[in-house]
Design a protein around this motif. Structure first.
Motif, short mmCIF file in Angstrom:
data_model
loop_
_atom_site.label_atom_id
_atom_site.label_comp_id
_atom_site.label_asym_id
_atom_site.label_seq_id
_atom_site.Cartn_x
_atom_site.Cartn_y
_atom_site.Cartn_z
N ILE A 150 0.73 -1.12 0.02
CA ILE A 150 -0.02 0.09 0.11
C ILE A 150 0.88 1.33 0.16
CG2 ILE A 150 -0.39 0.05 2.46
CD1 ILE A 150 -3.07 1.26 2.13
N TRP A 151 2.23 1.31 0.73
CA TRP A 151 2.95 2.37 0.75
C TRP A 151 3.53 2.62 -0.44
CZ3 TRP A 151 5.95 0.23 5.68
CH2 TRP A 151 4.96 0.22 6.52
N ASP A 153 1.97 1.86 -3.64
CA ASP A 153 0.97 2.19 -4.33
C ASP A 153 0.51 3.77 -4.07
OD1 ASP A 153 0.69 -0.21 -5.23
OD2 ASP A 153 -0.99 -0.89 -4.16
N ALA A 154 0.63 4.01 -2.81
CA ALA A 154 0.37 5.57 -2.38
C ALA A 154 1.35 6.39 -3.10
CB ALA A 154 0.41 5.69 -0.79
N LEU A 155 2.64 6.02 -3.07
CA LEU A 155 3.90 6.86 -3.45
C LEU A 155 3.50 7.08 -5.03
CD1 LEU A 155 5.82 8.12 -1.56
CD2 LEU A 155 7.52 7.31 -3.22
N ARG A 156 3.14 5.79 -5.82
CA ARG A 156 3.22 5.99 -7.37
C ARG A 156 1.94 6.77 -7.74
NH1 ARG A 156 3.08 -0.03 -9.09
NH2 ARG A 156 2.89 0.76 -11.08
N THR A 157 0.80 6.67 -6.97
CA THR A 157 -0.38 7.43 -7.29
C THR A 157 -0.15 8.87 -6.97
OG1 THR A 157 -1.41 6.75 -5.50
CG2 THR A 157 -1.96 5.64 -7.41
N MET A 158 1.07 9.26 -6.20
CA MET A 158 1.11 10.61 -5.94
C MET A 158 2.45 10.92 -7.21
SD MET A 158 2.26 10.85 -2.02
CE MET A 158 1.58 9.73 -1.13
N GLY A 159 2.59 10.21 -8.10
CA GLY A 159 3.32 10.55 -9.26
C GLY A 159 4.88 10.28 -8.83
N GLY A 160 5.11 9.40 -7.68
CA GLY A 160 6.55 9.13 -7.27
C GLY A 160 7.00 8.04 -8.43
N GLN A 164 12.20 7.36 -6.52
CA GLN A 164 11.46 7.97 -5.26
C GLN A 164 11.10 6.87 -4.33
OE1 GLN A 164 9.37 10.68 -7.31
NE2 GLN A 164 10.66 12.58 -6.63
N ARG A 168 12.02 6.80 -0.59
CA ARG A 168 11.05 7.10 0.69
C ARG A 168 10.17 6.40 1.00
NH1 ARG A 168 10.98 12.94 0.30
NH2 ARG A 168 11.98 13.91 -1.40
N VAL A 169 10.08 4.98 0.39
CA VAL A 169 9.45 3.83 1.12
C VAL A 169 10.22 2.73 1.19
CG1 VAL A 169 7.66 2.17 0.31
CG2 VAL A 169 7.30 4.58 -0.15
N GLY A 173 10.93 2.09 5.30
CA GLY A 173 10.33 1.01 5.67
C GLY A 173 10.86 -0.16 5.99
N LEU B 51 -2.38 1.18 -11.80
CA LEU B 51 -1.72 0.21 -10.80
C LEU B 51 -1.68 -1.22 -11.26
CD1 LEU B 51 -2.47 1.48 -7.18
CD2 LEU B 51 -0.27 1.48 -8.14
N THR B 68 1.01 4.92 -13.45
CA THR B 68 0.26 5.87 -12.50
C THR B 68 0.75 7.19 -12.87
OG1 THR B 68 2.53 5.48 -11.32
CG2 THR B 68 0.46 4.30 -10.65
N ARG B 70 0.44 11.46 -11.03
CA ARG B 70 -0.12 12.32 -9.82
C ARG B 70 -1.37 13.05 -10.14
NH1 ARG B 70 0.55 18.07 -11.06
NH2 ARG B 70 -0.62 18.33 -9.06
N ARG B 72 -3.95 11.54 -10.88
CA ARG B 72 -4.96 10.52 -10.49
C ARG B 72 -4.63 9.94 -9.17
NH1 ARG B 72 -3.74 6.68 -14.02
NH2 ARG B 72 -2.43 7.85 -15.49
N PHE B 76 -6.94 5.52 0.19
CA PHE B 76 -7.08 4.21 0.75
C PHE B 76 -7.98 4.16 1.74
CE2 PHE B 76 -2.94 4.69 -1.34
CZ PHE B 76 -2.71 3.56 -2.20
N LEU B 82 2.39 6.99 5.35
CA LEU B 82 3.70 6.55 5.65
C LEU B 82 4.05 6.59 7.29
CD1 LEU B 82 6.08 7.60 2.78
CD2 LEU B 82 4.74 5.64 2.97
N TRP B 84 6.27 6.36 9.21
CA TRP B 84 7.59 7.01 9.98
C TRP B 84 7.54 8.64 9.60
CZ3 TRP B 84 7.48 3.34 6.13
CH2 TRP B 84 7.64 3.81 4.88
N LEU B 97 7.63 15.12 -3.75
CA LEU B 97 7.97 14.31 -5.02
C LEU B 97 8.05 15.33 -6.21
CD1 LEU B 97 5.67 11.19 -4.31
CD2 LEU B 97 8.09 11.48 -3.84
N GLN B 145 -1.98 17.45 -2.94
CA GLN B 145 -1.50 16.88 -4.34
C GLN B 145 -2.18 17.53 -5.70
OE1 GLN B 145 -1.53 12.63 -4.36
NE2 GLN B 145 -1.27 12.47 -6.72
#
Lengths: 256, 220
Positions: A150-151, A153-160, A164, A168-169, A173, B51, B68, B70, B72, B76, B82, B84, B97, B145
């Motif tokens: 999920i982490w 996936d979250a980063l990728r859908t932020m455009g990471g 990155q 960052r993950v 992690g 994804l 993917t 940014r 879209r 969740f 994250l 941390w 990012l 975002q």
């Protein structure tokens, strides 16, 4: 609370007294305590050594060997662990060779190390490196594979980007798992640096301890053992402390 | 941003999770996709997010979805933060990012945290926040975002009734305010009717219903 401390310190004191009594009276109860130095003799020897320059040179030598070998193992172990877990191609390429070498105890590589490296010093660092490398590699690999998707996936859908995601993950992690490997790695690194020093070293705590044995300086042997124990405890605590600092985000009991 | 999906199929292994699905989301619309668990709602979102590989067509503003982006954003059900990073640094993440300078992203993140009612919690780690608060942080992160399309995967499924109601209000307000196109997935019919401009029911053949029609049916 105070009662528990009395108990803890009390048990240590009883142990020391028992040691002193058994060795001072030359007790022979199947185990030959008559052969061992007394607590007082060891303490005296410790005092002499701590006052001399040799002791610190040996300490410095061993510490330098263990830090070079361990740091090298940490950097390469984490790198290879991540690469093998994340890239199928590199995993297929690297993992077979690593899995063949992994079951060989690092100390069994001493002959190879002596043949391969121009100096004993480099050989000892190599042995230490190999010893620490595999636990770090394996823990990192498992930690990367066990990372919740999920982490990422979250980063990728932020455009990471892939890079990155890694920085960052994946790296932050996996830190809890990586530090598990670092702790184990530090433990086996000490076993191997001391053994290697006993076999082929010049200077160093392991060398000095074995040397003391060969010249029948038994209090010196015990001083060496205690020194190794202290160094091991100190370096493991350092790893542990650093690990706690960088994984403060983990859920932890308040009392721990 | 408009989305046109036609003949969409997604399969994990041998059995397809989605097959021959078609639907359309208009610019600025909040479309709710409802349906029982396991009918492929989440898979639909993951395909639109880029994804998972799919067959058929997903056109976003006329361009097929590949990977993917940014533009879209996916929200969740839980644990999307994250652990941390503090609340503030989680909200800053999408901006970081993109290479937005620290001062700019900080003030933007602070503003969004304030908007979701979390001023004073900037320095908290996710584990120090309640489930509802974590979802609010996730919402703030998604809004920071500034995507053109927001995909929400049962974001309030794990929340208690009261928190859920206030979150629904917040989402509805903010998304309409910013004119963001949204696909909102839920298995809760009440939530679907409350939030959606339009509701699509997945499973047993797709049924596309207008909110007014549902309201009429519910009230009858």
């Amino acid at each position: 609370m105070a009662g528990r401390w009395v108990l803890r310190i009390g048990s240590l004191v009883v142990g020391l007294v028992l040691w002193q009594v058994l060795t001072a009276t030359d007790a022979e109860v199947w185990l030959r305590f008559s052969q061992l130095p007394t607590v007082v003799e060891v303490a005296q020897r410790f005092g002499e050594q701590v006052g001399g320059a040799d002791y610190y040179r040996d300490l410095g030598n061993s510490l330098l060997r263990i830090t070079s070998g361990f740091l090298l193992a940490a950097v390469l172990g984490v790198t290879f662990g991540v690469v093998i877990a994340r890239s199928r191609l590199l995993g297929d390429l690297l993992q077979p060779s690593l899995e063949v070498v992994r079951p060989i105890p690092a100390i069994a590589l001493v002959p190879i190390a002596i043949l391969l490296f121009p100096t004993d010093e480099q050989g000892i660092v190599f042995i230490t490196f190999v010893a620490a490398f595999f636990p770090i590699l394996v823990s990192t690999r498992h930690a990367v594979r066990a990372l919740p998707t999920i982490w990422e996936d979250a980063l990728r859908t932020m455009g990471g980007s892939r890079w990155q995601v890694l920085l960052r993950v994946v790296l932050p992690g996996t830190l809890p798992g990586v530090f598990g490997g670092l702790s184990v790695g530090m433990g086996v690194a000490w076993i191997c640096v001391i053994s290697a020093e006993m076999i082929s070293g010049q200077f160093g705590v392991g060398y000095r301890t074995w040397q003391a044995y060969t010249v029948v300086d038994y209090p010196g042997v015990i001083v060496g053992m205690i020194t190794i124990g202290l160094l091991g405890w100190l370096t493991s605590s350092a790893v542990e402390l650093l690990g706690r600092r960088v994984t403060r985000w983990l859920p932890r009991e308040a009392s721990a | 941003m408009s989305v046109v999906i036609s003949g969409l199929g997604v399969g994990y292994g041998r059995s397809p999770v989605l097959s021959d699905l078609s639907l359309e989301v208009r610019q600025g619309e909040l479309l709710v996709v409802a349906g029982p668990s396991g009918c492929g709602k989440s898979t639909l979102l993951r395909a639109v997010a880029g994804l998972v590989p799919y067959t058929g067509q997903i056109l976003v503003d006329g361009a097929p979805v590949r990977g993917t982006s940014r533009e879209r954003a996916l929200v969740f059900q839980e644990d999307g933060l994250l652990p941390w990073r503090t609340a503030l640094r989680n909200v800053e993440l999408p901006l970081a990012l993109q290479g937005v300078p620290r001062a700019v992203r900080r003030s933007s993140a602070l503003a969004w945290l304030d908007r979701v009612g979390l001023s004073g919690f900037e320095g908290h780690l996710p584990r120090e926040l309640s489930g509802g608060m974590r979802q609010r942080v996730q919402l703030a992160r998604t809004l920071a975002q500034q995507p053109s399309l927001v995909l929400m995967d049962e974001p309030f499924g794990a929340l208690d009734a009261q928190t859920r109601a206030s979150m629904q209000q917040l989402v509805s307000d903010v998304l309409r305010e910013t004119g963001t196109t949204t696909i909102f997935v839920t298995h809760d019919v009440d939530e679907a009717v409350l939030l959606g401009d339009r509701v699509v029911v997945l499973g047993a053949g797709e049924v596309d219903v207008h909110r007014d029609a549902i309201l009429k049916a519910v009230l009858a």
